[in-house]
Design a protein around this motif. Sequence first.
Motif, short mmCIF file in Angstrom:
data_model
loop_
_atom_site.label_atom_id
_atom_site.label_comp_id
_atom_site.label_asym_id
_atom_site.label_seq_id
_atom_site.Cartn_x
_atom_site.Cartn_y
_atom_site.Cartn_z
N GLU A 90 8.84 20.11 0.04
CA GLU A 90 8.47 21.46 0.42
C GLU A 90 7.32 21.37 1.42
OE1 GLU A 90 6.78 25.59 -1.67
OE2 GLU A 90 7.01 23.76 -2.84
N THR A 91 7.46 22.04 2.56
CA THR A 91 6.39 22.04 3.56
C THR A 91 5.47 23.23 3.32
OG1 THR A 91 7.81 20.98 5.21
CG2 THR A 91 5.86 22.14 6.03
N VAL A 92 4.16 22.95 3.23
CA VAL A 92 3.16 24.00 3.04
C VAL A 92 2.12 23.87 4.15
CG1 VAL A 92 3.50 24.12 0.55
CG2 VAL A 92 1.81 22.54 1.49
N ASN A 93 1.49 24.98 4.48
CA ASN A 93 0.48 24.96 5.54
C ASN A 93 -0.94 24.74 5.01
OD1 ASN A 93 2.26 25.36 7.73
ND2 ASN A 93 2.41 27.54 7.22
N THR A 94 -1.02 24.58 3.71
CA THR A 94 -2.31 24.29 3.10
C THR A 94 -2.14 23.08 2.19
OG1 THR A 94 -1.84 25.76 1.24
CG2 THR A 94 -3.01 26.71 3.13
N GLY A 95 -3.16 22.72 1.52
CA GLY A 95 -3.10 21.60 0.59
C GLY A 95 -4.50 21.08 0.35
N ALA A 96 -4.71 20.50 -0.84
CA ALA A 96 -6.05 20.04 -1.20
C ALA A 96 -6.59 19.05 -0.18
CB ALA A 96 -6.02 19.41 -2.59
N VAL A 97 -5.70 18.18 0.36
CA VAL A 97 -6.18 17.15 1.27
C VAL A 97 -6.60 17.71 2.62
CG1 VAL A 97 -4.00 16.51 2.40
CG2 VAL A 97 -5.72 14.73 1.87
N ARG A 98 -6.29 18.99 2.90
CA ARG A 98 -6.68 19.61 4.17
C ARG A 98 -8.02 20.34 4.06
NH1 ARG A 98 -4.65 17.25 7.67
NH2 ARG A 98 -5.11 18.94 9.10
N GLU A 99 -8.66 20.25 2.90
CA GLU A 99 -9.86 21.06 2.67
C GLU A 99 -11.04 20.62 3.52
OE1 GLU A 99 -9.10 22.52 -1.94
OE2 GLU A 99 -10.20 20.65 -1.58
N ILE A 100 -11.17 19.32 3.75
CA ILE A 100 -12.34 18.82 4.47
C ILE A 100 -11.91 17.84 5.56
CG2 ILE A 100 -14.48 17.48 4.26
CD1 ILE A 100 -14.65 18.47 1.37
N CYS A 101 -12.37 18.08 6.79
CA CYS A 101 -12.22 17.08 7.85
C CYS A 101 -13.42 16.15 7.75
CB CYS A 101 -12.16 17.74 9.23
SG CYS A 101 -12.00 16.53 10.58
N TYR A 102 -13.21 15.02 7.14
CA TYR A 102 -14.32 14.10 6.86
C TYR A 102 -14.83 13.45 8.15
CZ TYR A 102 -16.80 10.20 4.63
OH TYR A 102 -17.75 9.28 4.24
#
Length: 536
Positions: A90-102
């Motif tokens: 399933e493709t989503v436009n959000t996700g936990a791994v997108r929360e921070i640009c390290y």
Amino acid sequence: MVLGFREAIDAQRKAGQLRDIDRPVDIRYLGTLIEESETALLFNNVVGYDFPVVAGVMNDRERMALAYGCPFNDIQAKLREGVARPIPHETVNTGAVREICYQSGDDVDLFSLPVPLFAQKDGGPMITPGVTIASDGKGGYNAGVYRNLIREKNLTGIDLVTPNDLRRIAEQNTLEGKPTPISISIGTHPAVTLATSYRPPLGVDEIEIAGGILGAPVQLTPCATVDVPCVADAEIVLEAEILPTGWTKPEGRFGEFTRIMGALHWNPHVRVKAIYTRKNPIYWALHMPWEVAWLCAVIQEASLRQSLHEANIDVKAVNITPGGTCFFHAVIAISGRVGEGKQAIHAAFAADDFKQVIVVDEDVDVYNPLEVEWAVATRVQADSDVVIASGMRTKPLDPSLNLITGRMPTTAKMGIDATMAPDIPRARFERISYAFAEEIDTEAYLNADDATVDASDETDIAALAAEIRSVVDDAPTYHSDLIKQFWSAGAMNVNRAIGQLHETGDLWQDEEGRICLKDSPSAAVPPGSKLTNRID
């Protein structure tokens, strides 16, 4: 089924299979600390680094069972279910791994990640559990797990020595002089790691297999700097591209799942363009060799059971043995017809890269090496029960191979049929069972204060002998069964009564050692005797 990397860790913590370490820890000691720990370890304070480190998550059967929410032996069935009934991602436009640009662009610094050096002779710190996703050029995705040797602050190697789909994709792009966009997701659910380590049938998507294992779609989310997705609930993702350098850069060495140092490889380089994380990410340092070895055990068992199923073998148990690095050796218990021991061996040879296969009867515990060796010692004739097959497919990591540059290696495989031969009486294989074991609880008996009286001094031996004679006249009876039947008389008196019957010449034994009357039709006859019923 446990969903999510964090939930898998929590399940292990609650079961006492994961220990939190809060004291400051030097990253140089992580490899040894994990190797010598009886549990998984979560290092919450790795000196000089922003992220905690967890390792040993899949170092044994129990921890894997907790991560998958089922007994270890059922994980292979979940993998087979995932292969048979994959669930599209399933493709989503959000996700936990997108929360921070390290980090991104020139700020990418892989040395800031808490990547430990495991083996003394490793070529450098290796990112080990990354699920690498690339476009397959046909509108779908290819996913696999590859190690990444950190070279520079934004440059790694990638081990693509073995022929596989990602190597094919990268080779084609290299010929065209263009990079191969990839994402590397670190800290995904172990089911995703399992599925993407599996070599699926042609046309089957590894991410869809992971969905089938989990019973729910794996969520993918687009990357920001490369045109491929990553696993949405990963802890950390590296957005990167395989450079069109060709297989020209030294990479390795590395302590492999075989528990042996691998050779120096020649591989491409990977440029990392950005690092994204979820909030408070945990870096998973997949520990060699056992976190990979136990993963291999599941994959090998799934492949083996499928092959045995197709060969119509009635399989009772399978052990992909740790001594065989959870890859090269298998012990299979079957309940089969004549010839199925060797049929199972050939099916196992075809299944995967097994070098040694031992097939036993279902009465043998495949997880007990003593039992398996006993079966080989007592049920095998080497000239008829050992099968050797030469020139078969193998993994180049086997150090016993004679490797020739430019040529794919082959191996010899050995199968041992340790099942009982059909033309030998089953009585010759009868195991010892101890007299009256069902009558007693050993610990309770040894710790009891009361004494047990064995015999009565007032027993009439002649009368007891007459009763025993009547019993064995009806049917041959084991000595232990006579003691049990006349339990109140005590063992000594029963033995005396039986002895009296022997003195009078009344008793004999049948072919199975049971006590019978001397003139009984069941009475055993000495070898070579012409007598059939009676021995004088």
